[in-house]
Motif scaffolding. Structure first.
Motif, mmCIF file in Angstrom:
data_model
loop_
_atom_site.group_PDB
_atom_site.id
_atom_site.type_symbol
_atom_site.label_atom_id
_atom_site.label_comp_id
_atom_site.label_asym_id
_atom_site.label_seq_id
_atom_site.Cartn_x
_atom_site.Cartn_y
_atom_site.Cartn_z
ATOM 1 N N ASN A 1 2.671 7.906 -4.666
ATOM 2 C CA ASN A 1 3.204 8.344 -5.972
ATOM 3 C C ASN A 1 4.535 7.695 -6.312
ATOM 4 O OD1 ASN A 1 0.990 10.118 -6.428
ATOM 5 N ND2 ASN A 1 1.935 11.558 -5.008
ATOM 6 N N LYS A 2 4.748 6.487 -5.800
ATOM 7 C CA LYS A 2 5.957 5.721 -6.139
ATOM 8 C C LYS A 2 5.587 4.393 -6.805
ATOM 9 C CE LYS A 2 8.304 7.424 -1.943
ATOM 10 N NZ LYS A 2 9.236 8.394 -2.535
ATOM 11 N N CYS B 1 -15.451 1.127 -5.092
ATOM 12 C CA CYS B 1 -15.976 2.505 -5.084
ATOM 13 C C CYS B 1 -14.792 3.448 -4.918
ATOM 14 C CB CYS B 1 -16.938 2.711 -3.914
ATOM 15 S SG CYS B 1 -18.407 1.713 -4.025
ATOM 16 N N PRO B 2 -14.366 4.138 -5.978
ATOM 17 C CA PRO B 2 -13.223 5.050 -5.838
ATOM 18 C C PRO B 2 -13.571 6.263 -4.980
ATOM 19 C CG PRO B 2 -14.173 5.238 -8.029
ATOM 20 C CD PRO B 2 -14.912 4.142 -7.336
ATOM 21 N N ILE C 1 3.409 2.106 -5.581
ATOM 22 C CA ILE C 1 3.046 1.028 -4.642
ATOM 23 C C ILE C 1 1.559 0.684 -4.749
ATOM 24 C CG2 ILE C 1 2.896 0.388 -2.195
ATOM 25 C CD1 ILE C 1 5.401 2.149 -1.742
ATOM 26 N N ARG D 1 -6.668 3.912 -14.969
ATOM 27 C CA ARG D 1 -5.348 3.560 -15.520
ATOM 28 C C ARG D 1 -5.047 2.086 -15.326
ATOM 29 N NH1 ARG D 1 -0.851 3.682 -13.069
ATOM 30 N NH2 ARG D 1 -1.601 4.848 -11.274
ATOM 31 N N VAL E 1 -4.847 1.660 0.692
ATOM 32 C CA VAL E 1 -4.183 2.769 1.383
ATOM 33 C C VAL E 1 -2.667 2.592 1.331
ATOM 34 C CG1 VAL E 1 -3.966 4.068 3.527
ATOM 35 C CG2 VAL E 1 -6.116 2.939 3.004
ATOM 36 N N VAL E 2 -1.985 3.676 0.968
ATOM 37 C CA VAL E 2 -0.518 3.737 1.029
ATOM 38 C C VAL E 2 -0.167 4.908 1.950
ATOM 39 C CG1 VAL E 2 1.580 4.193 -0.323
ATOM 40 C CG2 VAL E 2 -0.222 2.734 -1.269
ATOM 41 N N TYR F 1 -7.740 4.285 -10.814
ATOM 42 C CA TYR F 1 -8.331 2.976 -11.127
ATOM 43 C C TYR F 1 -8.546 2.794 -12.627
ATOM 44 C CZ TYR F 1 -8.970 2.435 -6.127
ATOM 45 O OH TYR F 1 -8.744 2.331 -4.789
HETATM 46 C C1 COA Z 1 -5.007 5.803 -3.745
HETATM 47 C C2 COA Z 1 -3.628 5.421 -3.220
HETATM 48 C C3 COA Z 1 -3.716 4.048 -2.545
HETATM 49 C C4 COA Z 1 -2.669 5.314 -4.413
HETATM 50 O O1 COA Z 1 -1.427 4.826 -3.930
HETATM 51 P P1 COA Z 1 -0.054 5.246 -4.591
HETATM 52 O O2 COA Z 1 0.986 4.333 -4.063
HETATM 53 O O3 COA Z 1 0.161 6.707 -4.445
HETATM 54 O O4 COA Z 1 -0.372 4.906 -6.122
HETATM 55 P P2 COA Z 1 0.663 4.970 -7.341
HETATM 56 O O5 COA Z 1 1.957 5.560 -6.911
HETATM 57 O O6 COA Z 1 0.709 3.656 -7.982
HETATM 58 O O7 COA Z 1 -0.111 5.942 -8.333
HETATM 59 C C5 COA Z 1 -0.426 7.275 -7.921
HETATM 60 C C6 COA Z 1 0.006 8.248 -8.989
HETATM 61 O O8 COA Z 1 1.410 8.329 -8.994
HETATM 62 C C7 COA Z 1 1.892 8.142 -10.308
HETATM 63 N N1 COA Z 1 3.129 7.377 -10.188
HETATM 64 C C8 COA Z 1 3.262 6.054 -10.104
HETATM 65 N N2 COA Z 1 4.569 5.699 -10.032
HETATM 66 C C9 COA Z 1 5.247 6.863 -10.037
HETATM 67 C C10 COA Z 1 6.619 7.175 -9.973
HETATM 68 N N3 COA Z 1 7.550 6.207 -9.893
HETATM 69 N N4 COA Z 1 6.978 8.470 -9.981
HETATM 70 C C11 COA Z 1 6.053 9.453 -10.066
HETATM 71 N N5 COA Z 1 4.721 9.199 -10.132
HETATM 72 C C12 COA Z 1 4.332 7.933 -10.127
HETATM 73 C C13 COA Z 1 0.840 7.412 -11.066
HETATM 74 O O9 COA Z 1 0.817 7.795 -12.414
HETATM 75 C C14 COA Z 1 -0.433 7.784 -10.357
HETATM 76 O O10 COA Z 1 -1.119 8.832 -10.986
HETATM 77 P P3 COA Z 1 -2.725 8.768 -11.173
HETATM 78 O O11 COA Z 1 -3.309 8.520 -9.803
HETATM 79 O O12 COA Z 1 -3.089 10.089 -11.732
HETATM 80 O O13 COA Z 1 -3.008 7.613 -12.076
HETATM 81 C C15 COA Z 1 -3.091 6.502 -2.257
HETATM 82 O O14 COA Z 1 -3.188 7.765 -2.883
HETATM 83 C C16 COA Z 1 -3.811 6.553 -0.919
HETATM 84 O O15 COA Z 1 -3.524 5.790 0.005
HETATM 85 N N6 COA Z 1 -4.783 7.480 -0.793
HETATM 86 C C17 COA Z 1 -5.531 7.661 0.445
HETATM 87 C C18 COA Z 1 -6.544 6.565 0.625
HETATM 88 C C19 COA Z 1 -7.485 6.453 -0.568
HETATM 89 O O16 COA Z 1 -8.074 7.439 -1.016
HETATM 90 N N7 COA Z 1 -7.626 5.230 -1.073
HETATM 91 C C20 COA Z 1 -8.474 4.946 -2.205
HETATM 92 C C21 COA Z 1 -9.713 4.292 -1.733
HETATM 93 S S1 COA Z 1 -10.808 3.971 -3.089
#
Ligand code: COA
Length: 87
Positions: free
Chosen positions: A25-26, A55-56, A28, A66, A18-19, A64
């Motif tokens: 989308n940064k 489990c996504p 993390i 990627r 979780v983020v 995942y």
């Molecule tokens: C899933 C989760 C943890 C991802 O965290 P995040 O920090 O957004 O992940 P990232 O930034 O590394 O990647 C997310 C997307 O942003 C993109 N991205 C990464 N860095 C980026 C940047 N600097 N600028 C723009 N986009 C970027 C990635 O390409 C990625 O795209 P994709 O998902 O289509 O592959 C977050 O969406 C979340 O907390 N979701 C709610 C809880 C959840 O569903 N958790 C998953 C449980 S299985």
């Protein structure tokens, strides 16, 4: 945050990835998963391997994939069971 639950041997499960919405989308989330992969890799001896399962949630399959995760082949289909205690 995220958690790796495992046996310090051959198997682990990634949960609670979780983020905070304002920080998504940064990169993390990717960084957290890459850190877990590095932690496991660094703990392996030569010729050892470690299986991570997860489990996504809906819409997070690309995230995942990627990062290197693959679907299990049909003959390795996963199963799950929630155990819930009701009042
Ligand atoms: C899933 C989760 C943890 C991802 O965290 P995040 O920090 O957004 O992940 P990232 O930034 O590394 O990647 C997310 C997307 O942003 C993109 N991205 C990464 N860095 C980026 C940047 N600097 N600028 C723009 N986009 C970027 C990635 O390409 C990625 O795209 P994709 O998902 O289509 O592959 C977050 O969406 C979340 O907390 N979701 C709610 C809880 C959840 O569903 N958790 C998953 C449980 S299985």
């Amino acid at each position: 945050m995220t958690r790796l639950i495992g046996d310090y041997g051959t198997h682990g499960l990634i949960v609670d990835v979780v983020v905070l919405p304002n920080y998504q989308n940064k990169g993390i989330g990717s960084r957290m998963i890459l850190e877990i992969k590095k932690y496991i890799y660094d703990s392996l001896d030569n010729n050892e391997k470690f299986l991570i399962e997860l489990c996504p949630t809906t819409g997070k399959r690309n995230f995942y994939q990627r990062l290197g995760f693959k679907y299990k082949p049909e003959n390795m289909d996963g199963m799950y069971l929630w155990i819930e205690r009701m009042k």
